[in-house]
Enzyme design. Structure first.
Site, mmCIF file in Angstrom:
data_model
loop_
_atom_site.group_PDB
_atom_site.id
_atom_site.type_symbol
_atom_site.label_atom_id
_atom_site.label_comp_id
_atom_site.label_asym_id
_atom_site.label_seq_id
_atom_site.Cartn_x
_atom_site.Cartn_y
_atom_site.Cartn_z
ATOM 1 N N HIS A 188 3.566 5.505 -6.336
ATOM 2 C CA HIS A 188 2.681 6.475 -5.679
ATOM 3 C C HIS A 188 2.267 7.516 -6.701
ATOM 4 O O HIS A 188 3.083 7.910 -7.539
ATOM 5 C CB HIS A 188 3.406 7.160 -4.501
ATOM 6 C CG HIS A 188 2.475 7.908 -3.598
ATOM 7 N ND1 HIS A 188 2.046 9.181 -3.886
ATOM 8 C CD2 HIS A 188 1.877 7.549 -2.438
ATOM 9 C CE1 HIS A 188 1.232 9.578 -2.925
ATOM 10 N NE2 HIS A 188 1.106 8.605 -2.032
ATOM 11 N N ASP A 229 2.441 1.982 2.472
ATOM 12 C CA ASP A 229 1.604 0.802 2.697
ATOM 13 C C ASP A 229 2.430 -0.480 2.724
ATOM 14 O O ASP A 229 2.073 -1.435 3.395
ATOM 15 C CB ASP A 229 0.538 0.693 1.607
ATOM 16 C CG ASP A 229 -0.462 1.817 1.723
ATOM 17 O OD1 ASP A 229 -0.917 2.061 2.846
ATOM 18 O OD2 ASP A 229 -0.751 2.463 0.716
HETATM 19 N N1 ACO Z 1 3.821 -2.553 -10.335
HETATM 20 C C1 ACO Z 1 4.201 -2.633 -11.630
HETATM 21 N N2 ACO Z 1 4.184 -1.582 -12.494
HETATM 22 C C2 ACO Z 1 3.743 -0.414 -12.019
HETATM 23 C C3 ACO Z 1 3.325 -0.251 -10.694
HETATM 24 C C4 ACO Z 1 3.376 -1.379 -9.821
HETATM 25 N N3 ACO Z 1 3.017 -1.287 -8.547
HETATM 26 N N4 ACO Z 1 2.920 1.013 -10.493
HETATM 27 C C5 ACO Z 1 3.094 1.650 -11.668
HETATM 28 N N5 ACO Z 1 3.593 0.789 -12.607
HETATM 29 C C6 ACO Z 1 3.985 1.124 -13.985
HETATM 30 C C7 ACO Z 1 2.777 1.298 -14.879
HETATM 31 O O1 ACO Z 1 2.421 0.088 -15.505
HETATM 32 C C8 ACO Z 1 3.282 2.322 -15.854
HETATM 33 O O2 ACO Z 1 4.145 1.704 -16.762
HETATM 34 P P1 ACO Z 1 4.241 2.242 -18.291
HETATM 35 O O3 ACO Z 1 4.754 3.642 -18.180
HETATM 36 O O4 ACO Z 1 5.169 1.294 -18.949
HETATM 37 O O5 ACO Z 1 2.834 2.179 -18.837
HETATM 38 C C9 ACO Z 1 4.153 3.240 -14.986
HETATM 39 O O6 ACO Z 1 4.627 2.403 -13.921
HETATM 40 C C10 ACO Z 1 3.407 4.422 -14.407
HETATM 41 O O7 ACO Z 1 2.234 3.925 -13.794
HETATM 42 P P2 ACO Z 1 0.932 4.792 -13.493
HETATM 43 O O8 ACO Z 1 -0.203 3.880 -13.209
HETATM 44 O O9 ACO Z 1 0.774 5.797 -14.575
HETATM 45 O O10 ACO Z 1 1.377 5.536 -12.192
HETATM 46 P P3 ACO Z 1 0.425 6.335 -11.270
HETATM 47 O O11 ACO Z 1 1.278 7.352 -10.624
HETATM 48 O O12 ACO Z 1 -0.789 6.790 -11.968
HETATM 49 O O13 ACO Z 1 -0.068 5.228 -10.210
HETATM 50 C C11 ACO Z 1 -0.237 3.948 -8.234
HETATM 51 C C12 ACO Z 1 0.319 5.201 -8.897
HETATM 52 C C13 ACO Z 1 -1.779 3.852 -8.431
HETATM 53 C C14 ACO Z 1 0.020 4.013 -6.724
HETATM 54 C C15 ACO Z 1 0.449 2.701 -8.847
HETATM 55 O O14 ACO Z 1 1.848 2.826 -8.680
HETATM 56 C C16 ACO Z 1 -0.036 1.385 -8.250
HETATM 57 O O15 ACO Z 1 -1.045 0.833 -8.715
HETATM 58 N N6 ACO Z 1 0.665 0.859 -7.215
HETATM 59 C C17 ACO Z 1 0.263 -0.369 -6.561
HETATM 60 C C18 ACO Z 1 -0.886 -0.127 -5.565
HETATM 61 C C19 ACO Z 1 -0.417 0.582 -4.291
HETATM 62 O O16 ACO Z 1 0.616 0.273 -3.728
HETATM 63 N N7 ACO Z 1 -1.234 1.549 -3.828
HETATM 64 C C20 ACO Z 1 -0.916 2.335 -2.632
HETATM 65 C C21 ACO Z 1 -0.578 3.732 -3.051
HETATM 66 S S1 ACO Z 1 0.249 4.609 -1.755
HETATM 67 C C22 ACO Z 1 -0.918 5.156 -0.712
HETATM 68 O O17 ACO Z 1 -2.086 5.121 -1.016
HETATM 69 C C23 ACO Z 1 -0.494 5.725 0.604
#
Ligand code: ACO
Length: 334
Positions: free
Chosen positions: A213, A270
Site C-alpha cells: 500500500h 483489496d
Molecule cells: N509485489 C511484489 N513486490 C512489490 C509489491 C507487490 N505487490 N509492491 C511493492 N513491491 C516492492 C517493489 O518492487 C519495491 O521493491 P524494491 O525496493 O526492491 O525496488 C518495494 O516493494 C517498494 O515498492 P513501491 O512500488 O515503491 O511501493 P509503493 O508504496 O510506491 O507502492 C503499491 C504501493 C502501488 C500499492 C504497490 O505495493 C503495488 O503495486 N501493489 C500491488 C497492487 C495493489 O494491490 N494495489 C491496491 C492498493 S491498496 C488500495 O488501493 C486500497
C-alpha cells in the site's frame, strides 16, 4: 454524532425514498447485458437528475439533505438492478422493513421464485466492508466528486463522475485485479511458489496484486478487520474453491517471506474484499460497484463539507515545464 431520534429519522427518510422511477428501467434496458456495470451505474446515477430535478438545488441545507437521502436510498437499488440485468433476472424493489445490508443482499440475490433469507455472517461481513470503504482521504474518486461539485453541479452528477474515476484499475478496480491474478495462477497449474518468485524477480514486471500500500507500511488496519470477516465467511459458507485456496497459500507464503516482510508488503483491503465477494458468488465485474456502494457516503460527506464551507471552484494549479520558445512551422512544411 446523531441522537437516537435523529438516526431513526435518517433511516426512515432513506427508506421513504427507496423507489426508483419505473422509466429508469427503460434506460437500463437500452444497455447491452455485457456492458461494464460501472459504466451503467455512472450513467444511471447521472440520469437520476432528470427524474429528480429538485435535487440540483443545493443552496439550502434542507435541500442538500433531501438530495443526500435520495441518492443514499436509490443507489443500492441501481446497483442491484445493474447486477440483475446482467443475469437476466427481474428487477426487484427492496423490502423497507429490512435493515440496509439485509435489504441490499435480498435485492441482489433473491431468485424470482422462492424466499431469500440472508446469512448473518454475510450481512456482518458486508456491513464491515461497506463501512471500511466509506472514506479514505483525497483519493482519486473523492477528489473528482469534490472538483465536479465545486462548480455547483448537483450531487448526483458529482457522484456519477466519482463512479467513473473509481472504475479505473489503479483505484477501485484493484479488487477485481486480485481475483483475475488468482484465476491466472490456477490456470497456470496453481504453483504459488512460482508466482512468489516472479513477484520478487526484478526483471519480471509481475507484482502480487493485493499486496502493499502506498500509505500503509504496516498491516493496513482495515485489512486486519476484513481478513477476519473473510475467514468467517469462508468457514460459515463452507466454500471449497481452488482460487480461494490459492489466496490462502499466497497470504501465508508472503507473510513469512523475507522479501515481503522486509519491504512491509502486507495483504491490503483489496486482497480480502475480493475473496469475500468471490465467496458470496458476486461476479468480478461487480466488485468495483460494491466498492462504489461503500464509498458513496464518503463522497457525499466530502461534497457536503465542501458546499457548506462555500469552497471556491476547484482549479488545480499546473506548472508548465515545457519549452519556453517554439517556432511556428506552417502545416505544409511539417
Ligand atoms: N509485489 C511484489 N513486490 C512489490 C509489491 C507487490 N505487490 N509492491 C511493492 N513491491 C516492492 C517493489 O518492487 C519495491 O521493491 P524494491 O525496493 O526492491 O525496488 C518495494 O516493494 C517498494 O515498492 P513501491 O512500488 O515503491 O511501493 P509503493 O508504496 O510506491 O507502492 C503499491 C504501493 C502501488 C500499492 C504497490 O505495493 C503495488 O503495486 N501493489 C500491488 C497492487 C495493489 O494491490 N494495489 C491496491 C492498493 S491498496 C488500495 O488501493 C486500497
Amino acid at each position: 454524532m446523531p441522537t437516537e431520534e435523529q438516526l431513526e429519522k435518517f433511516h426512515n427518510d432513506i427508506k421513504a425514498q427507496s423507489h426508483v422511477d419505473e422509466d429508469v428501467k427503460k434506460i437500463l434496458d437500452g444497455f447491452p447485458k455485457s456492458a461494464h456495470p460501472m459504466g451503467v451505474l455512472s450513467s444511471l446515477t447521472s440520469a437520476l437528475v432528470a427524474f429528480n430535478p429538485s435535487s440540483v438545488n443545493v443552496d439550502s441545507e434542507e435541500d442538500m439533505y433531501k438530495a443526500i437521502v435520495k441518492i443514499l436510498a436509490k443507489f443500492p437499488v441501481l446497483t442491484a438492478w445493474t447486477y440483475r440485468k446482467r443475469l437476466g433476472l427481474p428487477l426487484d424493489y427492496g423490502d423497507d422493513s429490512l435493515r440496509y445490508v439485509d435489504n441490499f443482499v435480498k435485492m441482489m440475490f433473491k431468485k424470482p421464485s422462492g424466499e431469500y433469507t440472508s446469512k448473518p455472517t454475510v450481512v456482518d461481513a458486508l456491513n464491515k466492508l461497506l463501512i471500511l470503504h466509506a472514506d479514505h482521504e483525497q483519493n482519486c474518486s473523492t477528489s473528482t466528486v469534490r472538483i465536479v461539485g465545486s462548480s455547483h453541479a448537483g450531487l448526483f452528477v458529482s457522484i456519477s463522475a466519482g463512479i467513473a474515476a473509481l472504475w479505473g484499475p489503479l483505484h477501485g478496480g484493484a479488487n477485481q485485479a486480485v481475483i483475475e491474478m488468482l484465476e491466472a495462477i490456477k490456470e497456470d497449474g496453481g504453483d504459488t511458489k512460482k508466482f512468489m518468485a516472479k513477484a520478487k524477480d526484478k526483471d519480471d514486471p509481475f507484482r502480487l496484486m493485493g499486496f502493499g500500500h502506498r500509505v500503509y507500511k504496516n498491516f493496513d488496519p482495515r485489512a486486519k478487520i476484513i481478513k477476519k470477516a473473510a475467514d468467517d465467511v469462508l468457514e460459515d459458507l463452507g466454500i471449497e474453491d481452488p482460487v480461494l485456496d490459492i489466496a490462502k497459500a499466497l497470504e501465508k507464503e508472503a507473510l513469512e517471506d523475507p522479501y515481503f516482510v522486509e519491504r512491509k508488503l502486507y495483504p491490503n483491503v483489496d486482497f480480502y474484499s475480493g475473496i469475500i465477494y468471490r465467496a458470496l458468488g458476486i461476479p468480478v465485474e461487480m466488485f468495483t460497484p460494491m466498492f462504489a456502494l461503500g464509498r458513496l457516503p464518503g463522497w457525499i460527506a466530502q461534497w457536503r463539507e465542501m458546499r457548506l464551507q462555500k469552497e471556491p471552484i476547484g482549479r488545480p494549479r499546473q506548472i508548465y515545464v515545457g519549452a519556453n520558445l517554439r517556432s511556428f512551422v506552417p502545416i505544409e512544411k511539417r
